[in-house]
Scaffold this motif. Structure first.
Motif: not given
Lengths: 969, 421
Positions: A560, A587-590, A592, A594-595, A638, A689, B80-85, B147, B149-152, B156, B158-159, B161
């Motif tokens: 996503l 906002t999340n170029g990486g 998901t 871990s979804h 995950n 959530p 700010g692009l991925s949880p890992e970074t 802000g 993005p988050a991991r699941q 949150y 995944a993705g 903020p």
């Protein structure tokens, strides 16, 4: 073909040695005594579907495409056989069996019934396909079974298997967004309690979480017969509590056949409004991360196509060649079958293609319950939805059978079905939270491609090892996939931030684009040994043993990407603004990774069974026990969600007693135990959530499989080969039924859960009961005033009870104080009011108290004219179980009426018209309570004082006209 | 009893840091001085003043405590692009940040990226309190540029903020005192699984790019929000919500706060502007000064708040754009009994200049950052100077954790956060 990829389990090596021992035994082979022959008319035309019965032995068979039959096994002595066929006079012949190897062969010539002289035209169909074949299947089956023949389907208004299924007694459908049936509910047991077979082989599901198969993926034209088993013998897989839907595909014919059909039509929905669409060819099937160079982030817009999000509209125009005209529906099918090498090699290939434009007009309300201050639900938003769907459905299947010699036969079967739904959904939403002048409005265009495919290849063998022992086996590879690439939306919201306060539509603050993919691969082998000891011939004793090994591997992918408009205020004018003119921040170029929906599942089933079958006087006994070992597990991507598995044995005994007092009557009673396994996702300990509209949801690794004790009884009367009266009853005790429950942190009822906030979790509830009565009636009038008319009717009464967990605002008293969690006790005391669990008894979700079918048909074979009106009645039922007390969403009862007419012309051609949903019946969901008072709502809620409307859909009428060509040698 | 703990996964350079025990009563810090270096993995003990560079998640383990002394700057280096970074600080134990007015503690990004033009880039992952967290105490502390993005997880998809500050248990103590939350991409403080909160004397500004609240409280949050300034928040300054089922019902008193320029970066009409009670929340709402905001106090959402238990009055509303006057109170809202909620509370002050000491009420309502030198105190003859209601008490008069006690001041006789000069 069978592969062993990545699986540790091997198939039994013993197989080869069985072949060898089989060959050694061939020399001892003895033929059982049989009555064989051919039924013809006085002009020596073969009669197909004629019934040959030996009443004192309760043996019945219908003749094949060439009029032949083979009836056995016969004991020594003289027997009376009756041969009957519609429009012909019944004949009785006497046959004498001299010994064990004796084959009595007779050609039986039937005389036409003078009262019907000249009216009977021989139809071109073969066993199974025919109505008589379906009745024979029901009569001869070991289990409680209902069958629908290809002949019936062809003449019906139905174009998918899911349409057909609702004609069967005890069955209703759950519909998809455009009103087509999708899943079967069998005797009030919803989709999770049933499984689907293709030619007796269980197939995997393209669903990303569940086991059940969307039945709308199968074109009805590929079927020979649709059979629904409502009870299980030990040789059948044990995970059905409602029933088993078996799609019996067309088999290689006795002689060459060639049929083809073409048809076209439209849905009247698009007379009133345009058809919305988007450019599906611009959709990238790979997600940005899959396309990007390794490890790069995909925050730049170049990775996201834009042309698929330029929405457009077409109209249904009287002039089909006018610009912007909606293309008509196009459907076609083709079947070719023949037999070669002296009939030893049979081949059939059937294909079907359907491209249709469907849709729905829907109104829907946002609903919440357990609001403070009122036990009634609250309406929070109103939506006017418009669905436009292009549905491409294709199926191809082929079967080859080869008779190696008298004792060995192999069969190879391949099938591929494909369903692509290209759906454009447009929502106009009123937030019902109006400020003085500023209304909270929202528009939403969604472009969704959903491509589902199921592929199955089955190699089967049947080997007569001796006159006592037969072996059959199947090696199966199946693959089910689903692709939902770039599921994207454009959302616009009302804004009045201009000096003149005029309404502008601006792009929503947050939109997402989602790529989803999943696959399910099955490797399976089935094997059965059938031993018919000659020493117990009188008992007709048959002992069966066998089993199954299935290795299942599932893979789920979910990616996503979130977008924010950048700058924040960008205007969007529908059908004018180009998507590439909007600018976004990703906002999340990486993606998901871990979804939770990125998970792998596996399931290894090993099953073995022993089954006996014998007959004492006029009563047949079939029973035994089946043991199934399940190892169901999962691995997620995950780290916070550990992998896990569930292993257990299920021991499933059953006994089926069939009493056959006359050749036309069966009285059945049966018991079987069966299970239903949790779905693939729901045992994973994940939690997602919630949002403002949706509560948080989670999985439950402690979920146990459902198991049930099932009791059935049925009286069956078959006065002719096509008529029937069936009256049956069932009673089911369902232990550990799986239902969704809303659980608070440290809910005292479920101490194993510790969700951080109130969460929807699947749990095993207390034992449920489901019981009912089914009546089936079929009659064709062959003479008299109603000659050529027929009637098919059924009615099912179902009554089920389950104790489900509801939450309701309750005053705290001394008695219920112990229900409070420690946290609640910190702030609440006696006299305060809070949400507590209460148990509410209700019917099972999806169970209608009354369901019925009525089809009236007229078949004049002489004039080649058929007409049929079919009605389905589905009584009200719970469609969605809510969290609050008395706020379940009920589906209002509905009557659907369909029509079909056909006319034969130029000998081999049939012209037909099918109209589905003649009455344009609405599909409605409602709550049996008035809603909370709210300003400006009542005009949208027609029965405000007594109920709350949740949703209403109109699907309009589908009109189809076409031509069918039949060639039979 | 003190014990030196060596944290193998933590790498400290320029290590003028004392490793101390995790005792909750540990007041014993090493001498102030030249802290700084790189941090990663599990961290506990006390950090001294200095800049610490963080390139991957740091974790305060369960049962342990991380104390930050005045002048500590935690610079989270993320894209700010991925949880890992985009690293975060995950709190399973206690985080006690004790800055001073002169030497605040900062949760921020490397210096070259601390620019208001990056306000909504969401470079790093924020302060993430897990269910076992005992306390997150932030005094004289600045949190900014979060802000990512988050991991699941439980809180949150995944993705999503990440919130600047998350808490996950109704037992967690969350104190935000004399602190600042600014330049963040989405929601600021999110007690998602509840918390005991005291948010006092703090400032929120430029929060949320196109949506997001200063405080967005969910299930089981209890406490007070008082004497704070909310300036230029995208949606609401403060949004108490919660299902109220199973955990303590969300109960938050909102009083004596000043809200300015809130609600204008959320593009959709009809939502969000200053204070919004939703989803079963309750609490007292008095003495708030609401200036140039898209909406006044609202008691509604997709699920209703506990409308019958939200006493409110004595707010002061002002809008420089007549458009917003109508929205001080939306007209169609009804309470659970179907009675229309009215704005005509007898003691509200409507559309009278609040008379700030140094802030022009004609300032553009979409401005997100307060002008420098602005003084939001009231002139002595201001209409709200003596118009407040004092007839109630805070939810808690004080809240303590990690050896820190914050007194929650009761209501004042003035309206707004700052009183008169």
């Amino acid at each position: 073909m069978f592969h062993h990829h990545g699986s540790k389990k091997q198939f039994p090596r013993a197989k080869k040695s069985w072949f060898i021992s089989g060959l050694l035994l061939l020399s001892h082979y003895v033929f059982p005594a049989k009555f064989e022959g051919k039924v013809v008319s006085e002009d020596n035309e073969p009669l197909i579907g004629a019934t040959v019965s030996i009443l004192d032995l309760n043996l019945h068979i219908t003749t094949n495409i060439d009029g032949t039959f083979s009836l056995g096994t016969l004991p020594k002595g003289t027997h009376k056989a009756y041969i009957s066929y519609i429009g012909f006079l019944k004949q009785e012949v006497e046959i004498t069996v001299k010994g064990e190897n004796d084959v009595v062969f007779q050609v039986i010539k039937l005389k036409e019934d003078p009262s019907l002289l000249g009216e009977v035209v021989i139809t071109t169909s073969y066993e199974g396909t025919s109505e008589a074949g379906a009745r024979a299947a029901e009569r001869n089956s070991a289990v409680v079974l209902n069958a629908v023949s290809a002949e019936t389907i062809e003449a019906s208004p139905d174009i998918t298997v899911a349409n057909v299924i609702q004609r069967v007694s005890g069955l209703t459908v759950e519909r998809n967004a455009n009103g087509d049936g999708q899943y079967a509910i069998v005797r009030g047991m919803n989709k999770r309690y049933n499984y689907t077979l293709v030619n007796g082989i269980k197939i995997p599901s393209p669903d990303n979480e569940n086991r059940y198969i969307p039945l709308d993926i199968f074109p009805a034209e590929l079927l020979d017969q649709l059979a629904v088993s409502k009870s299980l013998t030990p040789s059948m897989e044990g995970d059905a509590i409602g029933g088993v839907v078996d799609l019996r595909m067309k088999e290689a014919p006795k002689k060459k056949i060639l049929t083809a059909s073409m048809s076209s039509g439209f849905n009247t929905l698009f007379i009133d409004r345009p058809y919305d669409y988007f450019n599906t060819s611009a959709v990238d099937f790979q997600s940005p991360m899959q396309r990007s160079p390794s490890d790069a982030r995909v925050a730049t817009l170049e990775y996201y196509s834009t042309e698929n999000l330029n929405f457009e509209q077409r109209n249904l125009n009287p002039n089909p060649f006018a610009a912007g005209t909606l293309r008509p529906n196009s459907l076609g099918s083709f079947t070719y079958g023949d037999r070669f090498k002296d009939g030893k090699l049979g081949v059939i290939v059937a294909a079907s293609y359907q491209n249709t434009f469907r849709g729905a007009n829907r109104i829907e309300f946002g609903i919440s319950d357990n609001e403070f201050g009122s036990p009634n639900p609250r309406v929070s938003r109103f939506q006017d939805r418009r669905y436009s769907v292009e549905q491409e459905r294709a199926g191809i299947h082929s079967m080859m059978d080869y008779q190696i010699n008298k004792r060995n036969k192999i069969r190879w079967y391949n099938a591929m079905v494909h369903l692509e739904n290209n759906e454009t959904r447009v929502i106009w939403e009123d937030g019902l939270r109006d400020a003085n002048l500023e209304r909270t409005l929202e528009n939403n265009w969604r472009a969704q491609v959903n491509r589902q495919r199921i592929y199955n290849s089955t190699l089967q063998g049947e080997h007569v090892m001796s006159d006592e022992l037969t072996i059959d086996w199947s090696l199966v590879y199946s693959l089910a996939t689903q692709d939902m690439p770039d599921n994207s939306q454009i959302i616009t919201v009302s804004n009045y931030d201009t000096p003149g306060r005029e309404l502008r539509w601006l792009v929503h603050e947050n939109i997402v684009r989602i790529w989803e993919k999943n696959s399910d691969q099955d490797y399976a082998s089935y094997y059965n040994f059938t031993w018919t000891p000659t020493t117990y011939k009188k008992l007709d004793l048959k002992l069966k043993a066998g089993g199954l090994v299935r290795i299942k591997r599932r893979e789920n992918f979910f990616d996503l990407y979130s977008f924010r408009p950048n700058p924040g205020s960008q205007e969007y004018i529908p059908y004018e603004t180009n998507y590439e003119d909007l600018s976004w921040r990703i906002t999340n170029g990486g993606g998901t990774p871990s979804h939770v929906l990125n998970y792998q599942s596996y399931e290894d089933i090993i099953a073995n069974y022993g089954e006996f079958q014998f007959r004492k006087n006029k009563t047949q006994f079939i029973g035994g026990v089946r043991a199934e070992h399940t190892n169901q597990g999962y691995i997620t991507k995950n780290d916070n969600i550990p992998g896990g598995e569930q292993k257990y044995w299920s021991i499933l005994p059953s006994l089926h007693i069939k009493h056959m007092p006359t050749g036309k009557t069966n009285i059945r009673s049966s018991y079987f135990r069966s299970i239903s396994r949790p779905s693939f996702l729901e045992i994973i300990p994940y939690r997602r959530p919630g949002t403002e509209e949706i509560r948080p949801e989670g999985g439950n690794p402690n979920l146990r499989p459902v198991d049930a004790h099932n009791f059935d009884a049925r009286f069956e009367y078959f006065p002719t080969s096509t008529d029937q009266i069936l009256i049956g009853g069932f009673y089911k005790i369902i232990n550990n039924p799986i239902e969704q429950a809303i659980l608070a942190p440290t809910d005292p009822q479920f101490p194993q859960f510790l969700p951080p906030s109130t969460t929807i979790i699947p749990v095993n509830l207390e034992t449920a009961i489901n019981q009912g009565i089914e009546v089936d009636y079929m009659k064709r009038f062959t003479q008299g005033y109603f000659k050529n008319f027929g009637i098919r009717a059924n009615y099912t009464f179902t009554d089920s009870r389950i104790e489900s967990i509801k939450r309701t605002r309750t005053e705290i008293t001394e008695d219920n104080y112990d229900q409070l969690t420690p946290l609640q006790r910190e702030t609440l005391g006696i006299g305060d009011t809070t949400l507590l669990n209460v148990m509410q008894s209700r019917p099972l979700q999806g169970q209608s108290r009354h369901i019925g079918n009525l089809s009236l048909f007229y078949r004049n074979k002489k004039k080649g004219f058929n007409a049929q009106v079919s009605m389905v009645y589905t009584g009200s039922r719970i469609a969605v179980v809510s969290a609050g007390l008395d706020t379940d969403w009920w589906m209002r009862e509905m009557i659907q009426l369909d029509l079909s007419i056909e006319k034969t012309f130029a000998k081999n051609f049939v012209a037909f018209v099918k109209i589905a949903n003649l009455l344009d019946t609405p599909y409605e969901l409602y709550i049996k309570r008035p809603h909370m008072p709210q300003v400006g709502i009542n005009e949208l809620q027609p029965n405000s004082a007594t109920e709350t409307l949740v949703r209403r859909d109109f699907y309009h009428r589908n009109i189809l006209f076409g031509v069918r060509y039949n060639f039979n040698q | 009893m003190k014990k030196l703990t060596f944290l193998a996964s933590a790498l400290f350079l320029g290590a003028a840091i004392s490793f101390t025990s995790c005792g909750k009563d540990d007041e014993d810090n090493g001498p102030g001085g030249n802290g700084g270096g790189d941090l990663s993995g599990e961290v506990s003990g006390t950090l001294e003043a200095g800049t610490y560079l963080i390139t991957s998640d740091i974790i305060v383990p369960e049962g342990q405590e991380l104390r930050l002394q005045p002048g500590v700057i935690l610079a989270f280096d993320g894209d700010g692009l991925s949880p890992e970074t985009s690293p975060e600080i995950t709190v399973f134990g206690s985080l006690i940040s004790e800055g001073t007015e002169a030497n605040p503690v900062m949760f921020t990004v490397p210096e070259d990226r601390r620019d208001v033009s990056n306000a909504f880039e969401g470079f790093w992952g924020g302060i993430q309190g897990m269910a076992t967290a005992e306390a997150i105490v932030l005094r004289h502390t600045i949190v900014e540029y979060t802000g990512a993005p988050a991991r699941q997880s439980d809180s949150y998809d995944a993705g999503d903020p990440r919130y600047a500050i998350l808490t996950s248990s109704p037992s967690t103590v969350f104190i935000f005192d004399h602190s600042t939350l600014r330049n963040i991409a989405d929601d600021g403080i999110r007690p998602d699984g509840g918390a005991r909160i005291a948010i006092v004397h703090s400032t929120f500004y430029n929060c949320g790019e196109t949506g997001g609240e200063g405080l967005n409280a969910k299930d089981g949050t209890t406490g007070d929000i008082a004497y704070n300034l909310f300036y230029g928040v995208a949606t609401n300054g403060s949004k108490p919500a919660g299902e109220g089922d199973g955990v303590p019902q969300t109960e938050i008193n909102t009083y004596n706060n000043t809200f300015i320029n809130c609600g204008f970066r959320r593009v959709q009409a009809g939502r969000g502007g200053s204070i919004n009670y939703e989803q079963g929340a309750k609490g007292k709402v008095y003495n708030n000064l609401i200036v140039n905001c898209r909406f006044g106090l609202r008691l509604r959402g997709d699920r209703l708040p506990d409308t019958l238990n939200i006493p409110y009055d004595y707010q002061h509303y002002y809008a420089n754009d007549p458009v917003d006057e109508d929205n001080f109170w939306p007209s169609t809202d009804v309470d659970a009994n179907g009675n229309r909620l009215t704005r005509e509370k007898p003691n509200d002050i409507i559309q009278v200049d609040p008379m700030f000491v140094n802030y022009s009420v004609s300032t553009n309502k979409t401005q997100g950052v307060p002008p420098s030198g602005a003084d939001f105190r009231l002139q002595s003859n201001a209409p709200g100077a003596n118009a407040g209601y004092t007839g109630f008490s805070p939810y808690r008069s004080s809240l303590s954790a990690g050896g820190v006690t914050v007194t929650v001041p009761g209501p004042s006789s003035f309206i707004g956060a700052f009183g008169t000069n």
